[in-house]
Design an enzyme around this catalytic site. Structure first.
Site, short mmCIF file in Angstrom:
data_model
loop_
_atom_site.label_atom_id
_atom_site.label_comp_id
_atom_site.label_asym_id
_atom_site.label_seq_id
_atom_site.Cartn_x
_atom_site.Cartn_y
_atom_site.Cartn_z
N GLU A 53 36.85 41.82 35.03
CA GLU A 53 36.93 42.73 33.88
C GLU A 53 38.05 42.24 32.98
OE1 GLU A 53 37.46 47.01 34.44
OE2 GLU A 53 36.14 46.96 36.19
N GLU A 82 39.21 47.87 42.21
CA GLU A 82 40.57 48.40 41.96
C GLU A 82 41.00 49.45 43.00
OE1 GLU A 82 40.78 49.77 37.90
OE2 GLU A 82 40.53 47.75 37.11
#
Ligand code: BG6
Length: 466
Positions: free
Chosen positions: A365, A167
């Site tokens: 995720e 991220e």
């Protein structure tokens, strides 16, 4: 109930990170979260910091055994730069840190769990933040490449799946725009530079990896939050396009096409906040794209054209072009304050299939953080987290539909295997297949842990809504 069959060799696994699972025991070097906690405990839910986390540093053997027990065939974690490297400039290795990561990798392989190793998960060494401004600095980019090289040298014989960043947009927004990570700065111009430098760092690490002739694969993990416009009006759609250009396509386009989105460059130029970059660097970005992509998906963005004025005292921010709104009737995870919208996983899959070369990718995720899970304990002490099983089934049903239609998805990782420390939210919301009793660190498999075991053994999921 009909069963959905997933492709052969599908990854059924979970993800964690070094800072969130290991604990800091005897560690000299601090990352920005360690430093922040040492200086302001009030910033963390119930004053709980990263000191112990879920004790993975000490209990990795027992923990990995439990992961095997619930049938996971792959695990992603991250190396902590601060744990592995003693001196960031000379790249002197910390022997204990290196030994620990070696042991973890060996233990995973022994248990037939594929190790997926990420190099950066929000955890900038404090020394580099203080001295050079962290990702604001291209010198730090060079130090990151050196650290990555050491990791490849030491672990590349056994680790075949590497990730440059988790991220990368998060430090941009959390550290430099919206003040949810230290150093809590609001400076859009710096944020843009950090975005550019991280895209460059990822490409340079990929270049290094390939120059070393490693025989594994290297990718990046992006949190994709599709921006859905409020209406079909030109203004709302433009607002959503700009939001996507900044938060999603910035890293998606550089990772897969090796170039920044034109819309983003156009706006940054117009507003006079474009990064400081060189043609040589852009060439490195162009030539070093990823082998695979990881997608973290939790929530969509709901976007409309600005109706309220933009607070100019904050200086330049991309928010001057859009606003968020609460979609009427949306479903919420009330504990985390995130919208639940499983259809987006299908939309993401189609976007990758149609617009991003149908590159191979996996869900790296997906998860549901819930507060106060002890109230769902049954008489055997097992947390009956049916809401989590339902959440996964619903998302997997949409993912399966996309795979049937040709999406090149090779796995599904949840966040997270064992309840772990979650930055400023600390241990407020729990995500794991396995619960942790904080005072004793006793770990117990939840109902969802038994569920994933069955899924991984059969490669099948019960279709949602049927
Ligand atoms: C992802 C991160 O954004 O979401 C994890 O990669 C994080 O580090 C997870 O823990 C869940 O979010 P949170 O804020 O509830 O911990």
């Amino acid at each position: 109930m009909s069963k959905l069959k997933f492709p052969q060799d599908f990854w059924w696994g979970a993800a964690t990170s070094g800072p969130q699972s290991e604990g800091r025991f005897n560690k000299k070097n601090r990352n920005i979260f360690d430093y922040w906690f040492d200086n302001d405990k009030t910033a963390f839910f119930n004053g709980v910091g990263p000191d112990i986390a879920s004790n993975f540093y000490n209990s990795y053997k027992e923990d990995i055994k439990m992961l095997k027990e619930i049938g996971l065939n792959s695990l992603r974690t991250s190396i902590q730069w601060t744990r592995f490297i003693k001196d960031y400039e000379t790249v002197e290795i910390d022997e204990d840190g290196a030994k620990f990561y070696n042991n973890v990798i060996n233990e995973l392989i022994k248990n037939e769990i594929i190790p997926v190793l990420n190099l950066f998960h929000f955890d900038m060494p404090m020394e580099l933040q203080e001295k050079y401004g962290g990702w604001e600095s291209k010198y730090v980019v060079e130090l990151f490449v050196k650290y990555a090289r050491k990791a490849f040298e030491l672990f590349g014989d056994r680790v075949k799946h590497w990730v440059t960043f988790n991220e990368p947009i998060v430090p941009v927004e959390a550290q430099y725009m919206y003040k949810f990570h230290y150093p809590l700065i609001v400076d859009g111009k710096k944020a843009v530079q950090v975005l550019y430098n991280t895209a460059l760092a990822s490409a340079k690490v990929i270049k290094e990896f390939r120059n070393m002739k490693n025989d594994g694969e290297i990718g990046i993990i992006l949190n994709l939050t599709p921006s859905y416009p409020r209406s079909e009006s030109t203004e709302d759609k433009k607002a959503a396009d700009i939001s996507d250009a900044f938060f999603n396509n910035s890293f998606l386009d550089t990772a897969i096409y090796g170039k920044f989105p034109e819309l983003l460059v156009e706006i940054l130029k117009k507003d006079n906040v474009l990064w400081d970059g060189t043609l040589k660097e852009l060439e490195i970005i162009r030539e070093n794209t990823v082998d695979f992509l990881g997608v973290n998906y939790y929530q969509p963005k709901r976007v409309k054209a600005r109706e309220s004025g933009f607070d100019v005292s904050k200086g330049w921010l991309p928010d001057k072009y859009f606003e968020h709104y609460d979609m009427p009737g949306r479903r919420m995870n009330i504990y985390r304050g995130w919208e639940i919208y499983p259809q987006a996983i299908y939309d993401i899959a189609k976007n990758i299939q149609e617009n991003y070369k149908n590159i191979k990718w996996f869900i790296s995720e997906n998860g549901m953080g819930v507060e106060g899970e002890e109230r769902f304990k049954n008489s055997d002490g097992i947390i009956e987290d049916d809401y989590r099983i339902d959440f996964y089934r619903e998302h997997l049903t949409y993912l399966h539909k996309a795979i049937q239609e040709g999406a090149n998805c090779f796995g599904y990782h949840t966040w997270t295997p064992i309840d772990c420390w979650s930055w400023t939210n600390a241990y407020k919301n729990r995500y794991g297949f396995i619960s942790v009793d904080l005072p004793t660190q006793i770990k117990t498999i939840k109902k969802s842990g038994y569920w994933i075991k069955k899924v991984s053994e059969t490669n099948e999921v019960e279709e949602w809504g049927k």
